[in-house]
Each structure stands twice: as structure tokens, then as C-alpha cells.
Enzyme design. Sequence first.
Site, PDB file in Angstrom:
ATOM      1  N   TYR A 102     102.641  80.499 -12.815  1.00  0.00           N
ATOM      2  CA  TYR A 102     102.246  79.750 -11.621  1.00  0.00           C
ATOM      3  C   TYR A 102     101.234  80.548 -10.805  1.00  0.00           C
ATOM      4  CZ  TYR A 102     102.331  77.707  -6.996  1.00  0.00           C
ATOM      5  OH  TYR A 102     101.952  77.158  -5.799  1.00  0.00           O
ATOM      6  N   ASN A 378     105.728  84.444  -4.465  1.00  0.00           N
ATOM      7  CA  ASN A 378     106.107  83.708  -5.678  1.00  0.00           C
ATOM      8  C   ASN A 378     104.865  83.500  -6.544  1.00  0.00           C
ATOM      9  OD1 ASN A 378     107.794  81.881  -7.342  1.00  0.00           O
ATOM     10  ND2 ASN A 378     106.376  80.342  -6.577  1.00  0.00           N
ATOM     11  N   LYS A 450     111.276  83.304  49.560  1.00  0.00           N
ATOM     12  CA  LYS A 450     111.403  81.856  49.366  1.00  0.00           C
ATOM     13  C   LYS A 450     110.445  81.366  48.281  1.00  0.00           C
ATOM     14  CE  LYS A 450     112.420  79.260  52.861  1.00  0.00           C
ATOM     15  NZ  LYS A 450     113.703  78.653  52.403  1.00  0.00           N
TER      16      LYS A 450
END
Length: 710
Positions: A102, A378, A450
Site C-alpha cells: 500500500y 501505515n 467589578k
Amino acid sequence: METIVENGNGKTMEFCMKDPLNWEMASESMKGSHLDEVKNMVAEFRKPVVQLAGKTLTIGQVAAIAARDDGVTVELAEAAREGVKASSDWVMDSMNKGTDSYGVTTGFGATSHRRTKQGGALQKELIRFLNAGIFGNGTETSHTLPHSATRAAMLVRINTLLQGYSGIRFEILEAITKFLNTNITPCLPLRGTITASGDLVPLSYIAGLLTGRPNSKAVGPTGEKINAEEAFRLAGISTGFFELQPKEGLALVNGTAVGSGMASMVLYEANILAVLSEVISAIFAEVMNGKPEFTDHLTHKLKHHPGQIEAAAIMEHILDGSGYVKAAQKLHEMDPLQKPKQDRYALRTSPQWLGPQIEVIRSATKMIEREINSVNDNPLIDVSRNKALHGGNFQGTPIGVAMDNTRLAIASIGKLLFAQFSELVNDYYNNGLPSNLTGSRNPSLDYGFKGAEIAMASYCSELQFLANPVTNHVQSAEQHNQDVNSLGLISSRKTSEAVEILKLMSSSFLVALFQAVDLRHIEENVRLAVKNTVSQVAKRTLTTGVNGELHPSRFSEKDLLRVVDREYVFAYADDPCLTTYPLMQKLRETLVGHALDNGENEKDVNTSIFHKIAIFEEELKAILPKEVENARASVENGIPAISNRIEECRSYPLYKFVREELGTELLTGEKVRSPGEELDKVFTAMCEGKLVDPLLACLEAWNGAPLPIC
């Protein structure tokens, strides 16, 4: 027992037989404390050389190569050359023999039914069609992978290929190493990979630079854009562009290095931020006058979870001997039945909350560390058995899963910090600190943190959104060949965003905590001044009558001082003698109570306590405001009557760094400097890694164990 010969080097190894499922190895890697692991990670990060052999790469080393583009070099193990060459030679031999493999003689993916004998041309075409990324004409950096992540990917890919199962020449690995060592970074697209079959599209741009593709670009040592020819010249690669041999293109692109490289960078930061959250939670307990009982070892040992036990032990270490804890204990002893028996969840259950997140991050770290030392392309070339193994190690599921889990843990840490921050700035919950942590003398013209609290809500909301998983959004790709895919890099990118937001939250919270530390210092000095003043005025006005005789009101002094101890300083500090503020009200109530108990003596003006109240208040009003101002000014001028308790606490190294080295200061409405300017200093230092040493210094004396149960 059958042994397997390691590719090409003649040595035998038994790793397929010993611990065949690798659970033992995974278990061994989790031994010891998380803190020790982080310390080791930092030590690896700071080493000047990363030696690659294929099997021992660490998260810290990847993070170092990513971040330190001029302070660390990569060296390849010469011992790996033989194995790499053996697999490369095997591919050429098999090709010449007509073996069908492959990606060597076949097409790719769903079109692998196609065949060709033009192995080199096939690899060239592979790189061409995978160069499908979008950069925005090369000008929009938002579409380019950060160069740090590219460097990480290059390092990880070299490490994989060094193991000799991929069929690539050693010279190509040396060339990539030269790029790293000369700080030449290929430009990779930010998007376009599903990390299965590996990170094909981004990795193809590294291959494109190696082969001299005309569309390949890189960034040079000084940040300049360069082409492939300039990159080779600056890197000192004199052999010219590579003509890829059969399998070499596939070896370069068919791996998980981009996703796992970025994951390594993310986890290096996440582990440090996890430790920081433990220390921050302890400092939060200090400034909130928390009860340290929540860290008791037995409580956590009975729950069994190691992350929780370690988090509690670290907090216990910070709080052990803390001056804030000692002062809080005295405070809690006053009127105990009128106060909550235990602290709120954000403080009291912080070990239980953080523990699982630490375990998740640690587990993800081990998973990614295994991945960056894996062979993940692979087919795999098994020289010893003379075969190519067709499988799916390119599937980056460990990356996607580890990053999704890490991101969820980061979001949970952020949620805790936000809950703690919200308590800290709220005067209903913070045990006497001013609303919004205002530091001014006039709270009507100072709204402190704040804006920072609003920003924290924004950060937390975005962080919670990012906690949503990536890996459940898989789309079938490549003609339904890649029908399940990991989305590893996407998840890594999102986790990188989450880490940045957690840094924003952590830096904001640190500045707020140290604002609270300084306010506690002011509080303590002002209370002392008020106490001394009330005592002096009481002695002068309440001890004797008009003719010098002892007066019944003299017995009220002790109760008056108890009022000062009980009242929150910042509830009256801006105008201590204002009759609508609690101090004067409670002092008057105390004297009225004594008067009511004075019985028949109240009928005689010489022994009446009621007649003394006005005298006491008048003299107090004449003196107290000035004494309060003097006490505050003494703190500001560095000559306080009481030194800052933080200086004797184990959390002091962090405070000292933020205040002295970064040059931050108490924020007040009277000053021009905005909160954002101070927050930026801490955030920038955090991004530059400068917070690591003071953080670890807080825990330097910890022996890795909880305090003994007495």
C-alpha cells in the site's frame, strides 16, 4: 520463546512478550505524585539538548522545542541509523522484487485498487494533492498553524520515524532536524486535517519544503518569510531538495505528529495550571479567613481518589502555619453560634473538585506521551519478518479523546476559579473585605474589580462552551474510506484555546487575591489603630467622674474593644465616626447597655453612664479619623505597625513575584492605573513561563505527603 528482531540492528527484544498488553507499563508511569511529575516536566523543558532515539520523548521536551526556538537543540541517536536504513532498504528491495505494498505500488485510501510501478512519482503526487490547505494568500496568519505547534510536530514526526518501521532515509530526518536547530519553520495550514489517516494535509507541507515544491514557504530565524531554496541554504543542507523514494512521502505525512505535538504543548501548560489552581485555592482560603479543616487527610483518604488526596495535601501544606489561618481561628471563636459552621463549596470542596481534574489531565498526559513515542503510520515495515503490516496506527483517537477530556477538566478548573473569584469580590461572602475589593479611601468613587468580574464571567462562559467534545462531530471522509476519524488536531486546537482562557482567569484571580492580601494588611493595621484609639478615649472619658472619682462606665472598655474586634473594618473605614456606620452604632449600643445595667446610679449625674456617651463620642470623633488615616498611610509608606502576614506564609513566593518582580500594586480608584494593566503583566508572565519558579517555590518544602493525623 519466540523473539522478534529489532529492525536491522541485530538486537533482540521481548517487548511483544513482556507486559504484552502494556497495562503494567501504563500503571508504572502513574507512580509518584502529580507535583513530582510536573517538576520533572519543567526540568525536561529546561534542558539545552533533546536527544531523540524514538522511545523516550517527553511532554516537556516537545514543549521546549515548541517554545524555545533558540535555546535548545535536537540530536539524533546515531544508533537509530541502522534500523532506519534497514526499513528504507527493505522498501526498495520489495519494490524491485515486485511486492505489492500500500502506498508504494498502489493508490491511496479509497483508490488503493490502482497500481503503479512509478514509486517515486507516486510519492511526488501524494505531496501535491495533499497540499490542499488554505493560508489566505500567505498573509493571514490566522489560517497558519502557530510556528510553535509546527516545531512540535516536526520533533514528534522525527521521533516516530527514528524507530525504523517507516521506510524513509535517515538523511531526511537529519534535514528536518537541521530545520529545527536553525529555527526554520515550514508554514502549515491551521485547518484541513482529521488526524486519520494521520495529519495528512499539514504534514504534506513539511514534505513539500523538503522536496522543494514551489508553493512551499517557511519562516526564517528572524521571522522572515522564505522559500524552500532559502530554507535549505539557511539550514546548511547542501544536498539539494529530496527526490522522494517509494514510501517516503507516505512516511512523512501518514502520522499523528501535528495533533500529538500540539497536545504535548497544551498538556505541559495544563499540568502547571492544575498545580497553580491548587495553590490559588489555598490562598483563597487564607484571604477568606477559611477554616483549614477541609484539608484534613482523613477526610480525603476515606474518599480514596489520589488526585483529591494530593490536592488536599498541597492545600494543607500551604495553610499549615499560615498567619491568616491563625488569625481566622481567633475570629471564628468569637460568637461561633452566629456564624456558618462551614465554608461554602468553592472553598470547602476544592480538593474534591480539583482532584478528578488532575487525574484526568495526568492520564491524558500519559496517553499523549505514549502517542509521541509510538509508530503511527501505515503500512509498517517489519524487516525481521520480511513483511509490510497494513493497519491503522495513524488513527489519532488517543489524541482526540485525551484532548476532549483535558478540555473538560480545564473548564471545570475555570468554573471553580470563577466561583471563588465571585465570592472574593462579594462583601456578602468575603468575611469583611470591601465590595469589589475596592482599595480607595472613598468607595463611592472606586469600583475595584467589578470590570474584572464581568470579564471573568465572559472567560468562564467561553471556557464552558469549549468544554463541548470535538470527537462526536466526526464526518465520513475520503470516499467513505476514512469513515471514522479522530479529529485529534481540532481537539488539540480547541484545548489550546481553553488553556489560554484558563490563563486569563488564573492571572485575573491572582491579581484579585493579592489585592485581598493587601486589603487584609490594611484591615489589620486600621483595626489596631481603632482599637488603641478607642481604648485611649475610653480611659480618658470613662474612667473617672467630674471630681476624679472612679466612674461605673470604666467597666465598659473591654466590651468596647470587643466591638472593634467584631466589626468589619471596611464597613466603616471611609468615615469611621459616621453614626449610620456599624462601628459608632455598636459602640453606642454597648454604652447604652451598660447604662441600662447601671440601675439607680443613672439617677445621679455624677455616676450616670448615659451622660458619658456624648463625651466619649465627641472625643472619639475628634481623634479617630486622623488615626485611621495615619494607619493607612503607614501601610502605604512601608512603615506599618503590623507587617504583612503574607511574608511569613508559604504562598509568599507567588505574592512577591507578582508584586515586586512584575511591579503590580494595590489598585485604587485614586490611581490612574487600570485593572487590565496589572492583569496583563501577570498574564504575559504566565505565558512566558515566568510564574513556574515562584509557584514551585511555594511547594518547595512539601515532602509529598499529607500532615500526620493527630
